[in-house]
Write a protein that holds these residues in place. Structure first.
Motif, PDB file in Angstrom:
ATOM      1  N   PHE A  49     -19.865 -31.650 -25.174  1.00  0.00           N
ATOM      2  CA  PHE A  49     -19.670 -32.714 -24.385  1.00  0.00           C
ATOM      3  C   PHE A  49     -19.182 -31.919 -23.040  1.00  0.00           C
ATOM      4  O   PHE A  49     -19.497 -32.612 -21.787  1.00  0.00           O
ATOM      5  CB  PHE A  49     -18.572 -33.733 -24.867  1.00  0.00           C
ATOM      6  CG  PHE A  49     -18.805 -34.416 -26.085  1.00  0.00           C
ATOM      7  CD1 PHE A  49     -20.227 -34.581 -26.086  1.00  0.00           C
ATOM      8  CD2 PHE A  49     -17.873 -34.922 -26.724  1.00  0.00           C
ATOM      9  CE1 PHE A  49     -20.569 -35.477 -27.109  1.00  0.00           C
ATOM     10  CE2 PHE A  49     -18.492 -35.809 -27.748  1.00  0.00           C
ATOM     11  CZ  PHE A  49     -19.694 -36.157 -27.907  1.00  0.00           C
ATOM     12  N   LEU A  50     -18.418 -30.908 -22.989  1.00  0.00           N
ATOM     13  CA  LEU A  50     -17.954 -30.608 -21.879  1.00  0.00           C
ATOM     14  C   LEU A  50     -19.254 -29.767 -21.138  1.00  0.00           C
ATOM     15  O   LEU A  50     -19.065 -30.022 -19.645  1.00  0.00           O
ATOM     16  CB  LEU A  50     -17.112 -29.433 -21.868  1.00  0.00           C
ATOM     17  CG  LEU A  50     -16.277 -28.626 -20.639  1.00  0.00           C
ATOM     18  CD1 LEU A  50     -15.639 -29.781 -19.919  1.00  0.00           C
ATOM     19  CD2 LEU A  50     -15.496 -27.829 -21.045  1.00  0.00           C
ATOM     20  N   ALA A  51     -20.040 -29.030 -21.712  1.00  0.00           N
ATOM     21  CA  ALA A  51     -21.319 -28.489 -21.206  1.00  0.00           C
ATOM     22  C   ALA A  51     -22.045 -29.669 -20.375  1.00  0.00           C
ATOM     23  O   ALA A  51     -22.587 -29.595 -19.200  1.00  0.00           O
ATOM     24  CB  ALA A  51     -22.096 -27.616 -22.099  1.00  0.00           C
ATOM     25  N   THR A  52     -22.120 -30.618 -21.037  1.00  0.00           N
ATOM     26  CA  THR A  52     -22.977 -31.978 -20.483  1.00  0.00           C
ATOM     27  C   THR A  52     -22.509 -32.421 -19.191  1.00  0.00           C
ATOM     28  O   THR A  52     -23.095 -32.600 -18.341  1.00  0.00           O
ATOM     29  CB  THR A  52     -23.122 -32.903 -21.530  1.00  0.00           C
ATOM     30  OG1 THR A  52     -23.973 -32.328 -22.645  1.00  0.00           O
ATOM     31  CG2 THR A  52     -24.127 -34.098 -21.021  1.00  0.00           C
ATOM     32  N   SER A  53     -21.010 -32.471 -19.023  1.00  0.00           N
ATOM     33  CA  SER A  53     -20.073 -32.979 -18.335  1.00  0.00           C
ATOM     34  C   SER A  53     -20.387 -32.237 -16.788  1.00  0.00           C
ATOM     35  O   SER A  53     -20.596 -32.732 -15.855  1.00  0.00           O
ATOM     36  CB  SER A  53     -18.728 -33.001 -18.611  1.00  0.00           C
ATOM     37  OG  SER A  53     -17.941 -33.491 -17.544  1.00  0.00           O
ATOM     38  N   LEU A  54     -20.205 -30.974 -17.276  1.00  0.00           N
ATOM     39  CA  LEU A  54     -20.489 -29.898 -16.039  1.00  0.00           C
ATOM     40  C   LEU A  54     -21.816 -29.830 -15.453  1.00  0.00           C
ATOM     41  O   LEU A  54     -22.105 -29.704 -14.167  1.00  0.00           O
ATOM     42  CB  LEU A  54     -19.866 -28.540 -16.536  1.00  0.00           C
ATOM     43  CG  LEU A  54     -18.538 -28.265 -16.951  1.00  0.00           C
ATOM     44  CD1 LEU A  54     -18.211 -26.872 -17.358  1.00  0.00           C
ATOM     45  CD2 LEU A  54     -17.541 -28.740 -15.854  1.00  0.00           C
ATOM     46  N   GLY A  55     -22.871 -30.063 -16.243  1.00  0.00           N
ATOM     47  CA  GLY A  55     -23.958 -29.921 -15.679  1.00  0.00           C
ATOM     48  C   GLY A  55     -24.608 -31.178 -15.387  1.00  0.00           C
ATOM     49  O   GLY A  55     -25.925 -31.413 -14.890  1.00  0.00           O
TER      50      GLY A  55
ATOM     51  N   PRO B 166     -15.305 -24.445 -15.841  1.00  0.00           N
ATOM     52  CA  PRO B 166     -16.001 -23.700 -16.393  1.00  0.00           C
ATOM     53  C   PRO B 166     -15.608 -22.589 -17.371  1.00  0.00           C
ATOM     54  O   PRO B 166     -16.014 -22.072 -18.271  1.00  0.00           O
ATOM     55  CB  PRO B 166     -16.876 -23.049 -15.148  1.00  0.00           C
ATOM     56  CG  PRO B 166     -17.009 -24.197 -14.173  1.00  0.00           C
ATOM     57  CD  PRO B 166     -15.213 -24.568 -14.519  1.00  0.00           C
ATOM     58  N   LEU B 167     -14.155 -22.137 -17.020  1.00  0.00           N
ATOM     59  CA  LEU B 167     -13.609 -21.162 -17.825  1.00  0.00           C
ATOM     60  C   LEU B 167     -13.214 -21.896 -19.071  1.00  0.00           C
ATOM     61  O   LEU B 167     -13.362 -21.074 -20.113  1.00  0.00           O
ATOM     62  CB  LEU B 167     -12.292 -20.763 -17.149  1.00  0.00           C
ATOM     63  CG  LEU B 167     -11.094 -19.832 -17.630  1.00  0.00           C
ATOM     64  CD1 LEU B 167     -11.916 -18.477 -18.162  1.00  0.00           C
ATOM     65  CD2 LEU B 167     -10.061 -19.563 -16.903  1.00  0.00           C
TER      66      LEU B 167
ATOM     67  N   SER C 233      -7.807 -26.823 -24.329  1.00  0.00           N
ATOM     68  CA  SER C 233      -7.768 -28.351 -23.994  1.00  0.00           C
ATOM     69  C   SER C 233      -6.618 -28.629 -22.906  1.00  0.00           C
ATOM     70  O   SER C 233      -6.892 -29.334 -22.008  1.00  0.00           O
ATOM     71  CB  SER C 233      -6.996 -29.113 -25.300  1.00  0.00           C
ATOM     72  OG  SER C 233      -5.604 -28.417 -25.405  1.00  0.00           O
ATOM     73  N   LEU C 234      -5.732 -27.559 -22.764  1.00  0.00           N
ATOM     74  CA  LEU C 234      -4.744 -27.458 -21.500  1.00  0.00           C
ATOM     75  C   LEU C 234      -5.510 -27.407 -20.241  1.00  0.00           C
ATOM     76  O   LEU C 234      -5.563 -27.812 -19.242  1.00  0.00           O
ATOM     77  CB  LEU C 234      -3.612 -26.491 -21.761  1.00  0.00           C
ATOM     78  CG  LEU C 234      -2.468 -26.643 -20.576  1.00  0.00           C
ATOM     79  CD1 LEU C 234      -1.877 -27.809 -20.549  1.00  0.00           C
ATOM     80  CD2 LEU C 234      -1.552 -25.527 -21.006  1.00  0.00           C
ATOM     81  N   LEU C 235      -6.493 -26.563 -20.465  1.00  0.00           N
ATOM     82  CA  LEU C 235      -7.347 -26.275 -19.228  1.00  0.00           C
ATOM     83  C   LEU C 235      -8.195 -27.248 -18.846  1.00  0.00           C
ATOM     84  O   LEU C 235      -8.448 -27.623 -17.689  1.00  0.00           O
ATOM     85  CB  LEU C 235      -8.130 -24.760 -19.445  1.00  0.00           C
ATOM     86  CG  LEU C 235      -7.548 -23.438 -19.452  1.00  0.00           C
ATOM     87  CD1 LEU C 235      -8.430 -22.448 -19.556  1.00  0.00           C
ATOM     88  CD2 LEU C 235      -6.860 -23.211 -17.996  1.00  0.00           C
ATOM     89  N   THR C 236      -8.912 -27.784 -19.858  1.00  0.00           N
ATOM     90  CA  THR C 236      -9.739 -29.202 -19.542  1.00  0.00           C
ATOM     91  C   THR C 236      -8.765 -30.079 -19.053  1.00  0.00           C
ATOM     92  O   THR C 236      -9.361 -31.054 -18.131  1.00  0.00           O
ATOM     93  CB  THR C 236     -10.406 -29.475 -20.944  1.00  0.00           C
ATOM     94  OG1 THR C 236     -11.032 -28.279 -21.429  1.00  0.00           O
ATOM     95  CG2 THR C 236     -11.539 -30.536 -20.708  1.00  0.00           C
TER      96      THR C 236
END
Length: 218
Positions: free
Chosen positions: A32-38, A107-108, A143-146
């Motif tokens: 989900f995060l990869a899709t979000s960033l892309g 991204p980190l 999760s805190l970074l996200t």
């Protein structure tokens, strides 16, 4: 004591399914995060149909690095690292710094999730309470970074809108509708799944601790 032993037997049965569910949640959070960033549906600007004769090409959607405006993609329009800060006001420089933080933190978090999946696999195969607890804490940090990246983006978007309204006036935005897109929603889902993964791994670690301590208690 008998009741405790019965509960421990049930825990032994559910440990495998628990770590499997945690693994699935971890994989989904990464996806989900990869899709979000892309994707480029973080922020959407639409013009009111009343003004389509004059502004039909001003509707846009943006991601973290690109903006699609009038059917054209502008890749360098929000590159905060290459911007000439001397040309901007103090408020605009502050917003550029926020954007720089966003495109580093998210991204980190994605990279850390990848390593977290590897750690989770190793710790579950080793059946180590210490490793499982450490991996759970690792996912909580991810999760805190996200959460920090997503929250910064929301603040950044509202400040950008406020700055635009200050420059063009409320009348200039009267026929403009702004909203957050599904890319941001995917990032929120990733955040929730990261928390869930950490919680499940923490529960699994407690299960193993109880299993290891049961012979001594018996």
């Amino acid at each position: 004591m008998r009741e405790l032993n019965l509960r421990l037997c049930r825990m032994k049965v559910t440990f495998g399914s628990l770590v499997i569910v945690a693994g699935i949640c971890g994989i989904l959070s990464f996806a989900f995060l990869a899709t979000s960033l892309g994707t480029d549906y973080w922020y959407i600007i639409k013009m009111n149909p009343v003004n389509t004769s004059d502004f039909e090409d001003m509707s846009s959607r943006s991601g973290l690095w690109t903006i699609h405006e009038g059917g054209k993609m502008h890749t360098g329009s929000i590159d905060s690292f290459k911007a000439d800060y001397s040309r901007y006001s103090e408020t605009e420089v502050h917003m550029l710094n926020m954007h720089s933080a966003i495109v580093v933190v998210l991204p980190l978090s994605l990279v850390l999730l990848l390593f977290g999946g590897i750690c989770g696999l190793v710790s579950s195969l080793a059946r180590s309470p210490v490793l499982l607890t450490s991996t759970a804490c690792y996912f909580f940090i991810c999760s805190l970074l996200t959460l920090s990246g997503v929250s910064l983006y929301i603040i950044y978007s509202y400040q950008a809108l406020a700055e635009t309204e200050r420059l063009v006036g409320p009348e200039g935005l009267a026929h403009v509708h702004t909203s957050f897109g599904w890319s941001l929603g995917m990032a929120w889902l990733s955040y929730g799944l990261e928390l869930l993964t950490g919680a499940l791994l923490l529960i699994a670690a407690k299960m193993l601790k109880r299993q290891h301590s049961s012979p001594a208690m018996a």
